[in-house]
Design a protein around this motif. Sequence first.
Motif, PDB file in Angstrom:
ATOM      1  N   HIS A 132      -1.490   5.480   6.222  1.00 25.53           N
ATOM      2  CA  HIS A 132      -1.341   5.518   4.942  1.00 25.53           C
ATOM      3  C   HIS A 132      -1.708   4.185   4.244  1.00 25.53           C
ATOM      4  O   HIS A 132      -2.021   4.171   2.788  1.00 25.53           O
ATOM      5  CB  HIS A 132       0.043   5.693   4.517  1.00 25.53           C
ATOM      6  CG  HIS A 132       0.292   6.011   3.019  1.00 25.53           C
ATOM      7  ND1 HIS A 132       1.107   5.061   2.198  1.00 25.53           N
ATOM      8  CD2 HIS A 132       0.320   7.028   2.477  1.00 25.53           C
ATOM      9  CE1 HIS A 132       1.081   5.711   1.095  1.00 25.53           C
ATOM     10  NE2 HIS A 132       0.509   6.928   0.843  1.00 25.53           N
ATOM     11  N   ARG A 167      -4.307   1.224   2.585  1.00 28.63           N
ATOM     12  CA  ARG A 167      -5.787   1.367   2.030  1.00 28.63           C
ATOM     13  C   ARG A 167      -6.308  -0.290   2.072  1.00 28.63           C
ATOM     14  O   ARG A 167      -5.499  -0.872   1.600  1.00 28.63           O
ATOM     15  CB  ARG A 167      -5.778   2.047   0.595  1.00 28.63           C
ATOM     16  CG  ARG A 167      -5.363   3.250   0.288  1.00 28.63           C
ATOM     17  CD  ARG A 167      -4.065   3.374   0.231  1.00 28.63           C
ATOM     18  NE  ARG A 167      -3.766   4.621  -0.442  1.00 28.63           N
ATOM     19  CZ  ARG A 167      -2.729   5.188  -0.827  1.00 28.63           C
ATOM     20  NH1 ARG A 167      -1.450   4.382  -0.546  1.00 28.63           N
ATOM     21  NH2 ARG A 167      -2.504   6.359  -1.348  1.00 28.63           N
ATOM     22  N   ASP A 215      -6.531   5.240  -3.385  1.00 28.86           N
ATOM     23  CA  ASP A 215      -7.609   5.730  -2.815  1.00 28.86           C
ATOM     24  C   ASP A 215      -8.859   5.788  -3.619  1.00 28.86           C
ATOM     25  O   ASP A 215      -8.856   5.757  -4.780  1.00 28.86           O
ATOM     26  CB  ASP A 215      -7.157   7.242  -2.465  1.00 28.86           C
ATOM     27  CG  ASP A 215      -6.186   7.133  -0.994  1.00 28.86           C
ATOM     28  OD1 ASP A 215      -6.578   6.678   0.055  1.00 28.86           O
ATOM     29  OD2 ASP A 215      -4.972   7.798  -1.153  1.00 28.86           O
ATOM     30  N   TRP A 216      -9.987   6.191  -2.888  1.00 31.54           N
ATOM     31  CA  TRP A 216     -11.330   6.532  -3.825  1.00 31.54           C
ATOM     32  C   TRP A 216     -11.405   7.879  -4.166  1.00 31.54           C
ATOM     33  O   TRP A 216     -11.898   8.649  -3.808  1.00 31.54           O
ATOM     34  CB  TRP A 216     -12.335   5.933  -2.851  1.00 31.54           C
ATOM     35  CG  TRP A 216     -12.402   4.516  -2.848  1.00 31.54           C
ATOM     36  CD1 TRP A 216     -11.521   3.619  -3.095  1.00 31.54           C
ATOM     37  CD2 TRP A 216     -13.549   3.829  -2.188  1.00 31.54           C
ATOM     38  NE1 TRP A 216     -12.058   2.453  -2.762  1.00 31.54           N
ATOM     39  CE2 TRP A 216     -13.288   2.426  -2.373  1.00 31.54           C
ATOM     40  CE3 TRP A 216     -15.230   4.105  -1.997  1.00 31.54           C
ATOM     41  CZ2 TRP A 216     -14.249   1.446  -2.189  1.00 31.54           C
ATOM     42  CZ3 TRP A 216     -16.171   2.907  -1.729  1.00 31.54           C
ATOM     43  CH2 TRP A 216     -15.684   1.761  -1.677  1.00 31.54           C
ATOM     44  N   THR A 231       0.766  -1.141   0.140  1.00 28.86           N
ATOM     45  CA  THR A 231      -0.041   0.147   0.029  1.00 28.86           C
ATOM     46  C   THR A 231       0.936   1.280  -0.014  1.00 28.86           C
ATOM     47  O   THR A 231       0.307   2.247  -0.200  1.00 28.86           O
ATOM     48  CB  THR A 231      -1.171  -0.101   1.320  1.00 28.86           C
ATOM     49  OG1 THR A 231      -0.121   0.116   2.460  1.00 28.86           O
ATOM     50  CG2 THR A 231      -1.634  -1.152   1.349  1.00 28.86           C
ATOM     51  N   LEU A 241      -9.097   4.490   4.005  1.00 31.67           N
ATOM     52  CA  LEU A 241      -8.459   5.289   3.112  1.00 31.67           C
ATOM     53  C   LEU A 241      -7.713   6.233   3.391  1.00 31.67           C
ATOM     54  O   LEU A 241      -7.844   6.869   4.775  1.00 31.67           O
ATOM     55  CB  LEU A 241      -9.445   5.610   1.966  1.00 31.67           C
ATOM     56  CG  LEU A 241     -10.371   4.403   1.557  1.00 31.67           C
ATOM     57  CD1 LEU A 241     -11.780   5.169   0.840  1.00 31.67           C
ATOM     58  CD2 LEU A 241      -9.759   3.784   0.392  1.00 31.67           C
ATOM     59  N   ASN A 242      -6.782   6.971   2.553  1.00 32.24           N
ATOM     60  CA  ASN A 242      -6.523   8.169   2.715  1.00 32.24           C
ATOM     61  C   ASN A 242      -7.336   9.408   2.307  1.00 32.24           C
ATOM     62  O   ASN A 242      -7.643  10.221   3.138  1.00 32.24           O
ATOM     63  CB  ASN A 242      -5.100   8.424   2.125  1.00 32.24           C
ATOM     64  CG  ASN A 242      -3.906   7.448   2.626  1.00 32.24           C
ATOM     65  OD1 ASN A 242      -3.620   7.582   3.520  1.00 32.24           O
ATOM     66  ND2 ASN A 242      -3.451   6.780   1.754  1.00 32.24           N
ATOM     67  N   SER A 243      -7.957   9.129   1.253  1.00 35.77           N
ATOM     68  CA  SER A 243      -8.830   9.974   0.817  1.00 35.77           C
ATOM     69  C   SER A 243     -10.119   9.359   0.260  1.00 35.77           C
ATOM     70  O   SER A 243     -10.118   8.239  -0.432  1.00 35.77           O
ATOM     71  CB  SER A 243      -8.249  10.919  -0.208  1.00 35.77           C
ATOM     72  OG  SER A 243      -6.987  11.805   0.187  1.00 35.77           O
ATOM     73  N   LEU A 244     -11.319  10.073   0.438  1.00 34.83           N
ATOM     74  CA  LEU A 244     -12.939   9.548  -0.106  1.00 34.83           C
ATOM     75  C   LEU A 244     -13.230  10.698  -0.770  1.00 34.83           C
ATOM     76  O   LEU A 244     -13.736  11.334  -0.135  1.00 34.83           O
ATOM     77  CB  LEU A 244     -13.385   9.002   0.897  1.00 34.83           C
ATOM     78  CG  LEU A 244     -14.982   8.493   0.419  1.00 34.83           C
ATOM     79  CD1 LEU A 244     -14.950   7.696  -0.704  1.00 34.83           C
ATOM     80  CD2 LEU A 244     -15.764   7.989   1.654  1.00 34.83           C
ATOM     81  N   VAL A 282     -11.074   7.149   7.571  1.00 39.92           N
ATOM     82  CA  VAL A 282     -10.331   8.125   6.395  1.00 39.92           C
ATOM     83  C   VAL A 282      -9.548   9.240   6.981  1.00 39.92           C
ATOM     84  O   VAL A 282      -9.984  10.285   7.748  1.00 39.92           O
ATOM     85  CB  VAL A 282     -11.529   8.773   5.343  1.00 39.92           C
ATOM     86  CG1 VAL A 282     -10.792   9.759   4.383  1.00 39.92           C
ATOM     87  CG2 VAL A 282     -12.249   7.760   4.812  1.00 39.92           C
ATOM     88  N   ASN A 313      -7.007   8.316  -8.688  1.00 40.50           N
ATOM     89  CA  ASN A 313      -6.394   7.136  -8.663  1.00 40.50           C
ATOM     90  C   ASN A 313      -7.250   5.994  -9.448  1.00 40.50           C
ATOM     91  O   ASN A 313      -6.575   5.167 -10.025  1.00 40.50           O
ATOM     92  CB  ASN A 313      -6.613   6.658  -7.198  1.00 40.50           C
ATOM     93  CG  ASN A 313      -5.662   7.325  -6.473  1.00 40.50           C
ATOM     94  OD1 ASN A 313      -6.392   8.515  -5.927  1.00 40.50           O
ATOM     95  ND2 ASN A 313      -4.601   7.222  -5.881  1.00 40.50           N
TER      96      ASN A 313
END
Length: 698
Positions: free
Chosen positions: A596, A598, A616-617, A457, A541-544, A567, A621
């Motif tokens: 970090h 996922r 990430d979502w 990851t 996740l890191n980002s959504l 998140v 990505n």
Amino acid sequence: MSKKKFIQRDISWLSFNARVLQEANDPSVSLKQRIRFLGIFSNNTDEFFRVRVATLKRMVEYSAKRKALNMHMEEHPQKVLDEIHTIVLQQQNEFNRIWEGILEELKQEKIFLVDESHLNDEQLAFVKKYFDDTVRVNVIPLMIESLPQMPYLRDKSIYLGVVMRKKNSAYQQKYALIEVPAKAVGRFVLLPSKNNEKNIMLLEDVIRVNLPNIFSLFEYDYFSAHVFKVTKDAEIDIDNDVSTTFVEKIEKGLKNRRKGKPVRFVYDKEMDAGLLEYLIRRLNLNRKSNIIPGGRIHNFRHFMDFPDVFSHNTEKRKPFTHPALANSLRVTDVIVKQDIILNFPYHSFNTVIDFLREAAIDPDVRSIKITAYRLAPKSKIINALINAARNGKEVVVMLELKARFDEEANLEWKKVLEEEEGIKVLLGVPRMKIHAKLCIIKKRIKNKIIQYGFVSTGNLNEDTAKVYGDMCLFTANRNVMADINRIFRYLENWKLGTTPLKACKSLLVCPTNMRNEINALINKEIKNAKAGKKAGITLKLNSLSDVLLIEKLYDAAAAGVKIQLIVRGIFCAKMDFGKMSKYAKAISIVDEYLEHARVMIFENENKPKIYLSSADWMVRNLDHRVEAAIPVLDEHLKQEIIDIINIQLSDNVKARILDSELLNEYVPHTGKKLIRSQIETYFYLHKKTQQQIEISSN
């Protein structure tokens, strides 16, 4: 993005940076760590302006192309910029308040930041000698009034704006600029101290002391100097000139980045008004240029490396060897027999380096193929690969030149690998980043081919692995190895199309099948919920921010699927939309390590499907990068991941509730056992190692 259904991405990111600022304000965190978090906050803010604010400014400038640049953004970018400006000023005020409090606590520990007006005779002599011996050769004063064009100002540097004149006259003054050479010399200078005190001086103050010396030619007797910095647009424009190579395009883009438009001007609010007006005019700044008054100190990112002068240092938890490897001489021998997951920074990253070093000297190894996104400055990964090539192995390295802010470093690695060592270097695919973290090693034993490797990851970087929470799955699974081979086939022959990626059967791969597979997995949970069966989705996740997948989560909540979200950063889902407040829980954990990893967990009728992913979502990505998610097949490893995720979901010390109001309230712990997930995870994994050692010794 519709305001009713989604949180604007950049506003959500600022909310994440506010969580970093919360850590700097937490009295339970050590002073050293709190100063470090102020440095992280400052560095994050700089990068936000270089990338996101710069992009929004471009969108304002090219408003006709706005929808093409961001199809989901319904708010006008100027409105977002105005909101950003308000929030950033509020956060800067909070930053200043926290820093003032930390300065008082430093004094209680007899640690003092000394400026040019508070030196005793011994310290003054030391500072003058230090300047002559170490600093002077790195100082180049620029007499800006005599220059027809404003000199190029570096994006990551701080400058002293100097005003000089005779004390008995306000006329005939001169302006000058001095770049503070922090990169060459270091930002902090330890001064001679007595009575158990620690006195520290910043490099710009060392220069201030020596201004009469630097400008002795002019015979002025009055000097004032204040710090400022300029943040510039960091996007790299890749031109379409077919006569230039991709490397030449990157190099040209880097040169153009240095000339990027200013997106922020931050200055000491005590700066001479005449000099301030002069700088704003010469830099062609205007009301919309984010001109931000600040305190005396800028480029606080250097404070991430604040001198270790603290008397109450808590002993840092040290990484340990994975239990399956504790009594094995070779990493490879274990991996060909069983899958293992390394959890960084709890498990030692040395295992990854040992893994590659073994392959480098193994006479049966024929080839090593690996992706590299961000490497350590003195990369042991690269050293192992070079050693492998010198030992006659075929080595293929996918080196992503478009990794933002690592472009120059990766160009240097390309030169080392390709030109000096003859290693085959792949440079990526046009208009797409290679973000997947993959390695495959092929060896021949007699007439049998054995393949093994890993999917991670996080980056193959031994420096960041000390502070980034990531997972790396080592395996010899044939289906996984076949898919990694397919991905490298695509990377080596991308002009032939994405057919190899589409053929992947075990890995979820972007940009071909991952989005569709995630949709299918969510749909199955929705179907189960509607049928009255147990249904759940857990994501780390890191980002959504991907609108389509967020809407899919809304659909799942509407069907009664239990949704659990961890998140760290950008979070654009509205938790009060539809049935999210009833069926969904969302938290963000900000602590000593940067979360970090996922992880995707789908209930799947009590037979969980679990994936570890590099993606990430986010639209970038899922649709514009090569990414890979690996299924976790071993039942023991599945349980280990579920245990760790459950520890994080139980965090009531460093977890914040993610809500639609961006309040960043801590998860309440009234009457409950305090659970700080990073500490609990360390003990959970460490206990497994101790148990394995005891079993082996018996």
